[in-house]
Design a protein around this motif. Structure first.
Motif, PDB file in Angstrom:
ATOM      1  N   SER A  53      -2.262  10.999   1.416  1.00 54.55           N
ATOM      2  CA  SER A  53      -3.720  10.936   1.616  1.00 54.55           C
ATOM      3  C   SER A  53      -4.292   9.677   0.990  1.00 54.55           C
ATOM      4  N   VAL A  54      -3.762   9.306  -0.169  1.00 53.94           N
ATOM      5  CA  VAL A  54      -4.265   8.098  -0.829  1.00 53.94           C
ATOM      6  C   VAL A  54      -4.015   6.876   0.049  1.00 53.94           C
ATOM      7  N   VAL A  55      -2.828   6.828   0.646  1.00 56.58           N
ATOM      8  CA  VAL A  55      -2.489   5.665   1.473  1.00 56.58           C
ATOM      9  C   VAL A  55      -3.391   5.608   2.715  1.00 56.58           C
ATOM     10  N   THR A  56      -3.605   6.765   3.334  1.00 56.53           N
ATOM     11  CA  THR A  56      -4.497   6.810   4.498  1.00 56.53           C
ATOM     12  C   THR A  56      -5.891   6.338   4.107  1.00 56.53           C
ATOM     13  N   GLY A 108      -7.777   3.241   5.711  1.00 60.19           N
ATOM     14  CA  GLY A 108      -8.881   3.570   6.607  1.00 60.19           C
ATOM     15  C   GLY A 108      -8.366   3.860   7.994  1.00 60.19           C
ATOM     16  N   GLY A 109      -7.145   4.398   8.074  1.00 56.23           N
ATOM     17  CA  GLY A 109      -6.527   4.698   9.357  1.00 56.23           C
ATOM     18  C   GLY A 109      -5.154   5.258   9.106  1.00 56.23           C
ATOM     19  N   TYR A 110      -4.355   5.335  10.169  1.00 56.88           N
ATOM     20  CA  TYR A 110      -3.017   5.908  10.008  1.00 56.88           C
ATOM     21  C   TYR A 110      -1.957   4.825   9.941  1.00 56.88           C
ATOM     22  N   SER A 111      -2.407   3.605   9.942  1.00 61.79           N
ATOM     23  CA  SER A 111      -1.517   2.473   9.683  1.00 61.79           C
ATOM     24  C   SER A 111      -2.411   1.334   9.207  1.00 61.79           C
ATOM     25  N   VAL A 112      -1.783   0.239   8.751  1.00 60.92           N
ATOM     26  CA  VAL A 112      -2.569  -0.937   8.377  1.00 60.92           C
ATOM     27  C   VAL A 112      -3.221  -1.481   9.648  1.00 60.92           C
ATOM     28  N   GLY A 113      -4.504  -1.684   9.623  1.00 65.97           N
ATOM     29  CA  GLY A 113      -5.196  -2.158  10.821  1.00 65.97           C
ATOM     30  C   GLY A 113      -6.474  -2.883  10.451  1.00 65.97           C
ATOM     31  N   ASN A 114      -7.353  -2.969  11.437  1.00 62.33           N
ATOM     32  CA  ASN A 114      -8.579  -3.729  11.203  1.00 62.33           C
ATOM     33  C   ASN A 114      -9.406  -3.210  10.025  1.00 62.33           C
ATOM     34  N   PRO A 115      -9.583  -1.887   9.862  1.00 64.54           N
ATOM     35  CA  PRO A 115     -10.349  -1.428   8.695  1.00 64.54           C
ATOM     36  C   PRO A 115      -9.719  -1.887   7.380  1.00 64.54           C
ATOM     37  N   THR A 175       0.834  -1.202   0.000  1.00 65.39           N
ATOM     38  CA  THR A 175       0.000   0.000   0.000  1.00 65.39           C
ATOM     39  C   THR A 175       0.870   1.254   0.000  1.00 65.39           C
ATOM     40  N   ASN A 176       2.081   1.145   0.544  1.00 65.34           N
ATOM     41  CA  ASN A 176       2.978   2.301   0.543  1.00 65.34           C
ATOM     42  C   ASN A 176       3.478   2.662  -0.852  1.00 65.34           C
ATOM     43  N   PHE A 177       3.290   1.739  -1.823  1.00 64.16           N
ATOM     44  CA  PHE A 177       3.611   2.122  -3.211  1.00 64.16           C
ATOM     45  C   PHE A 177       2.947   3.447  -3.548  1.00 64.16           C
ATOM     46  N   PHE A 178       1.709   3.582  -3.064  1.00 68.40           N
ATOM     47  CA  PHE A 178       0.908   4.725  -3.496  1.00 68.40           C
ATOM     48  C   PHE A 178       1.359   6.016  -2.821  1.00 68.40           C
ATOM     49  N   SER A 179       2.168   5.873  -1.758  1.00 73.08           N
ATOM     50  CA  SER A 179       2.687   7.080  -1.121  1.00 73.08           C
ATOM     51  C   SER A 179       3.715   7.747  -2.018  1.00 73.08           C
ATOM     52  N   ALA A 180       4.147   7.054  -3.074  1.00 77.08           N
ATOM     53  CA  ALA A 180       5.114   7.647  -3.994  1.00 77.08           C
ATOM     54  C   ALA A 180       4.457   8.676  -4.917  1.00 77.08           C
ATOM     55  N   ILE A 181       3.129   8.658  -4.982  1.00 77.43           N
ATOM     56  CA  ILE A 181       2.439   9.622  -5.856  1.00 77.43           C
ATOM     57  C   ILE A 181       2.701  11.026  -5.309  1.00 77.43           C
ATOM     58  N   ARG A 214     -11.638  -4.303   4.524  1.00 80.36           N
ATOM     59  CA  ARG A 214     -11.870  -3.938   3.119  1.00 80.36           C
ATOM     60  C   ARG A 214     -11.108  -4.864   2.187  1.00 80.36           C
ATOM     61  N   PHE A 215      -9.919  -5.315   2.628  1.00 83.47           N
ATOM     62  CA  PHE A 215      -9.174  -6.250   1.777  1.00 83.47           C
ATOM     63  C   PHE A 215      -9.946  -7.558   1.620  1.00 83.47           C
ATOM     64  N   PHE A 216     -10.588  -7.971   2.703  1.00 82.87           N
ATOM     65  CA  PHE A 216     -11.385  -9.192   2.648  1.00 82.87           C
ATOM     66  C   PHE A 216     -12.540  -9.032   1.662  1.00 82.87           C
ATOM     67  N   SER A 217     -13.237  -7.904   1.771  1.00 75.62           N
ATOM     68  CA  SER A 217     -14.359  -7.644   0.865  1.00 75.62           C
ATOM     69  C   SER A 217     -13.893  -7.682  -0.587  1.00 75.62           C
ATOM     70  N   LEU A 218     -12.767  -7.004  -0.864  1.00 73.35           N
ATOM     71  CA  LEU A 218     -12.284  -6.938  -2.242  1.00 73.35           C
ATOM     72  C   LEU A 218     -11.755  -8.294  -2.709  1.00 73.35           C
ATOM     73  N   HIS A 219     -11.159  -9.053  -1.784  1.00 76.89           N
ATOM     74  CA  HIS A 219     -10.654 -10.373  -2.156  1.00 76.89           C
ATOM     75  C   HIS A 219     -11.815 -11.286  -2.572  1.00 76.89           C
TER      76      HIS A 219
END
Lengths: 276, 181, 419
Positions: C174-177, C181-188, C162-168, C192-197
């Motif tokens: 903002s895109v990474v946040t 759905g938070g300020y680090s990888v967490g439950n949100p 997900t940090n790939f996108f911080s290179a933009i 969402r990854f589960f839903s998309l998977h």
């Protein structure tokens, strides 16, 4: 012709360049590879040795469990070690398990039942850190959570030889790999112990095993090496309790697929005979 | 596949054998896909017997405990309730069963039932309905003080869970009394 | 899918149905009567293998969802619950996790076959681009799925990717946040990854339908790269292609089963059996093996933004392959020079993969840079130039002519089995 020579030269020089680069990249191996051990459960027909698992469980119960929990393994699972239901009940009852709330809304402690899970001997990770200078990892899947790099070309052979015992080899090596003194020039941090096989060598766990520490009733040698082997085998069982049935079904599936592929091969030949 | 009525020759045999083996394999592959929906090992283990102390249950009181996720009614029956359950003529019942067959011998006051309406699985309410037994609020089934169906759409009496008396004031639900059977 | 086919409904019901919904006719023309070049080799069976694997992944995936809990506190526990308590849970999970790897094995071979035989060339450009889209969707699905057990590699893989996108520039953070759905990888993030998977495989099914549709419009390429001209050049899909696909699928399943039953954790990483710990990064973090070449490209470039651009560029460039390859001859069988460069390219990609698994330091980085440059040069320099300078071998007039030429050796085999 000249062009294909050109391609070959290009390929050769590419290989040469990268090979020199690899040679430069090869860092010195600080941690030696754990020596390979013989395990009863390796290979396509591998089985757990019940006697060994019971000895390993004894080592866990009397030594490791002081610091290490095993929260995904339930007492009821111990029947797989060859214990009867009654023995499992008795083992479970040796443990205290928190239950509740009762009718007064209080949590209470009661004797363990087969359906309960092995308790963790500390309240939370902070408490463990304060007490042990680190968090003792949970034993449930530890044998699968450890390993070491086999390196090229061994990692390719491993597919065919079904070598999967990286974790147990490492844990066994770790158990027997303690050194009384760190080698000269090695700055061992306070509260750490020197171990040949631990990455970085400074491990927070004191040497857990010593000769004769656990009594064996089946006449197996009561040595550190034997304890290490037994407890590691037990950990493999804890991490992969369905391994035996997995390998057994695997063999049946292989036979089935070979028969099916053979039949399909001849059926395909017959079908295509019409097309020629 | 040619649907000919003549006996199969060697070529057809090969095709039939291949198809059969493939079908057997496909069927075997379905076993884990279906079996995974059955109760798993932890659910089965959690369904272990539960012990209930009868001491605190007053006469005329019905308590509810859970075993295997099912509500179990334990009724401490009054003399009147027992009499009413006994005097009814069995022939008039939709699912005839004598009251003394629904309790343990010598423990007439203790009635232990699976508290699930045999109609469509709701939990009946105690001390309600025309027979002061149980009344199911979902579709109006009425049970008597022995937990037997008397009126309404339910076809069967409230079932009895396996249980046994450990002492006069303690039972274990989930285990039949093997000594006396 | 050539519209009205030769399908003749037999029963009264099928006649009734065919006038209202001609699905049987569509199936018949697509998967029975559909003409396939008669000279297809076993490299062409991987499309069938991929279809089988997609179905297997969806079935095992739906079942795993019945027992899995997408919550940061419970995901790891629920996976262990599947492995220990659920009936055949260990089998279903190992089928799914190894199935993902098998999926990539098959897709890489499928892609390499397309590149070797020039299957992307006119008129199959759209077919090829749909394939590239499928590959991208697969990569996304595989990555999302790998985060779900919520082990150390799951967690840190999710963090790194997900940090790939911080290179933009400007909006990267903002895109990474937003992704997290938070300020680090967490439950949100996990939820969402589960839903998309769960969602993406069905998107893949949709694009596969388009892929197969496009295939049936333009027809299959073949080892000669010469289009079929007469009926002699083709055979019916059923039984000829189906039985061949079936045989190979059984062989492929042997490999699949080998991994599932004998070395189920070989393709995974031991660190993923350690529950996710936001406070500790694993010493040596690597993605799943199928991303390794691209991971090596990412790390070979010293600049953050350029590294990410190079990574996506290395996949995106595949979509332009139909136009970068200037040769009008499709099959590498008739392109002696291209054939060598093809194999060099394969070796370079494998080499990049190996480097991706090594620490990014010293000689490894230098080697990765050399191979990265070559990777791009293959597409941008070598392929266009080859098309102009290469002297190709004469093409056969038709597929049947090519078969006749080589049948001097091979025709003995089928006749021998007749007896």
């Amino acid at each position: 012709m000249a062009r294909s020579v050109l391609a070959l030269v290009l390929a050769g020089s590419l290989l040469g360049l990268t090979a020199t680069a690899f040679a430069a990249g090869e860092s010195s191996h600080e941690t030696p590879q754990p020596p390979r051990q013989k395990w009863s459960f390796s290979g396509p027909f591998g089985h757990y040795d019940r006697g060994q698992l019971q000895r390993g469980f004894k080592v866990y119960k009397e030594v490791c469990a002081v610091c290490h929990g095993m929260k995904y393994v339930a007492f009821r699972n111990l029947t797989a070690l060859g214990y009867s239901e009654g023995q499992v009940k008795a083992i479970a009852a040796e443990y205290k398990v928190q239950d509740g709330p009762n009718d007064q809304g209080e949590m209470f402690e009661r004797d363990g039942r087969p359906a309960d899970y092995f308790p963790t001997p500390w309240k939370n990770e902070n408490a463990a850190r304060a007490q042990y200078n680190g968090v003792p990892p949970d034993f449930s899947v530890l044998a699968k959570a450890r390993g070491y790099e086999r390196g090229f070309p061994w990692f390719i052979f491993d597919i065919f030889t079904q070598f999967q015992e990286h974790g147990v080899d490492y844990i066994h090596a770790l158990m027997v790999g303690y050194k009384e003194k760190a080698p000269a020039g090695f700055a061992l941090p306070q509260g750490s112990y020197y171990n040949d096989y631990f990455p970085g060598h400074a491990i927070a766990m004191p040497p857990p095993l010593s000769d004769k520490r656990v009594d064996y009733s089946d006449g197996s040698p009561t040595t550190v090496d034997q304890y290490a082997k037994d407890v590691t085998a037990f950990m493999m069982w804890a991490a992969e309790p369905h391994m035996e049935i997995r390998k057994r079904i695997g063999f049946q599936v292989m036979i089935f697929l070979l028969v099916l592929a053979g039949l399909l091969y001849f059926a395909k030949k017959k079908v295509w005979a019409d097309a020629h | 596949m040619t649907a000919s009525s003549v006996e199969p020759n060697r070529r057809d045999f090969l095709y039939i054998a291949t198809g059969t083996v493939a079908a057997v394999g496909g069927a075997a592959a379905l076993v884990p896909l279906i079996a995974q929906m059955n109760p798993d090992a932890s659910t089965i283990a959690a369904g272990a017997p539960v012990e209930v102390d009868l001491g605190p249950i007053a006469e005329g009181q019905v308590i509810k405990v859970f075993w295997r996720g099912q509500p179990i009614f334990i009724s401490h029956r009054t003399k009147k309730e027992i009499e009413e359950a006994r005097k009814v003529s069995l022939a008039s019942l939709p699912d005839p069963q004598a009251d003394d067959k629904r309790v343990k011998p010598g423990k007439d006051q203790w009635l232990v039932l699976v508290g699930i309406c045999t109609h469509l699985g709701c939990i009946p309410l105690a001390h309600q309905g025309a027979y002061e037994g149980w009344f199911c609020p979902c579709h109006g089934s009425v049970y008597d003080t022995s937990g037997r169906i008397r009126q309404g759409p339910a076809p069967k009496n409230l079932p009895l869970p396996p249980y046994k008396f450990l002492s006069d004031s303690k039972i274990r639900i989930g285990e039949e009394d093997t000594a006396k059977v | 899918m050539s519209g009205h086919s030769t399908y003749q409904p037999q029963s009264a019901f099928m006649k009734w149905m065919e006038r209202r919904l001609p699905i049987a006719g569509l199936m018949y023309s697509s998967f029975v009567a559909y003409p396939t070049p008669r000279n297809l080799n076993y490299w062409w069976t991987f499309g069938g293998v991929l279809t089988f694997l997609l179905g297997a992944q969806i079935v095992t995936g739906i079942i795993l969802v019945m027992h899995y809990t997408p919550h940061a506190d419970m995901a790891f526990n629920s996976v262990e619950h599947i492995m220990r308590d659920v009936n055949y849970g260990w089998l279903l999970r190992y089928l799914h996790s190894n199935g993902a790897s098998m999926f990539f094995v098959a897709v890489y071979i499928h892609m390499a076959r397309g590149m070797y035989y020039g299957s992307y060339k006119e008129p199959r450009e759209v077919l090829w681009i749909l394939g590239v889209i499928l590959y991208l969707l697969m990569m996304a699905t595989g990555f999302l799925g790998y985060t779900l057990p919520w082990g150390q590699m799951s967690f840190w893989g999710a963090t790194v990717i997900t940090n790939f996108f911080s290179a933009i520039p400007l909006v990267g953070e903002s895109v990474v946040t937003w992704l997290w759905g938070g300020y680090s990888v967490g439950n949100p993030t996990l939820q969402r990854f589960f839903s998309l998977h769960y969602l993406l495989p069905f998107v893949i099914v949709g694009v596969v339908v388009l892929h197969v549709w496009a295939l049936h419009v333009v027809g299959q390429n073949n080892p000669t790269g010469v289009e079929p001209k007469t009926d002699k050049d083709t055979v019916a899909f059923t039984p000829y292609a189906t039985i061949k696909d079936g045989f190979f699928m059984a062989c492929f399943c042997i490999v699949y089963a080998w991994f599932v039953f004998y070395v189920p954790n070989y393709l995974g990483h031991a660190d993923n059996y350690i529950p996710a710990n936001p406070a500790v990064t694993p010493q040596h973090i690597v993605p799943e093996w199928y991303y390794l070449p691209f991971y090596a490209i990412l790390r070979a470039i010293p600049d953050k933004l350029m590294g990410v651009i190079a990574l996506f560029g290395s996949i995106g460039i595949l979509a332009f392959l139909p136009w970068l390859d200037t040769s009008r001859v499709r099959s590498a069988n008739y392109r002696p020079l291209f054939r060598q460069f093809f194999w060099i390219f394969i070796l370079v990609t494998v080499g990049l993969g190996w480097l991706g698994s090594k620490p990014a330091e010293g000689g490894y980085t230098i080697a990765a840079r050399i191979l990265t440059i070559y990777y791009f040069a293959h597409f941008i320099i070598i392929l266009p130039i080859l098309g102009w300078v290469e002297k190709t071998k004469p093409l056969p007039n038709s597929i049947s002519e090519a078969i006749l030429k080589s049948s001097g050796v091979s025709s003995a085999a089928p006749t021998a089995t007749k007896s």
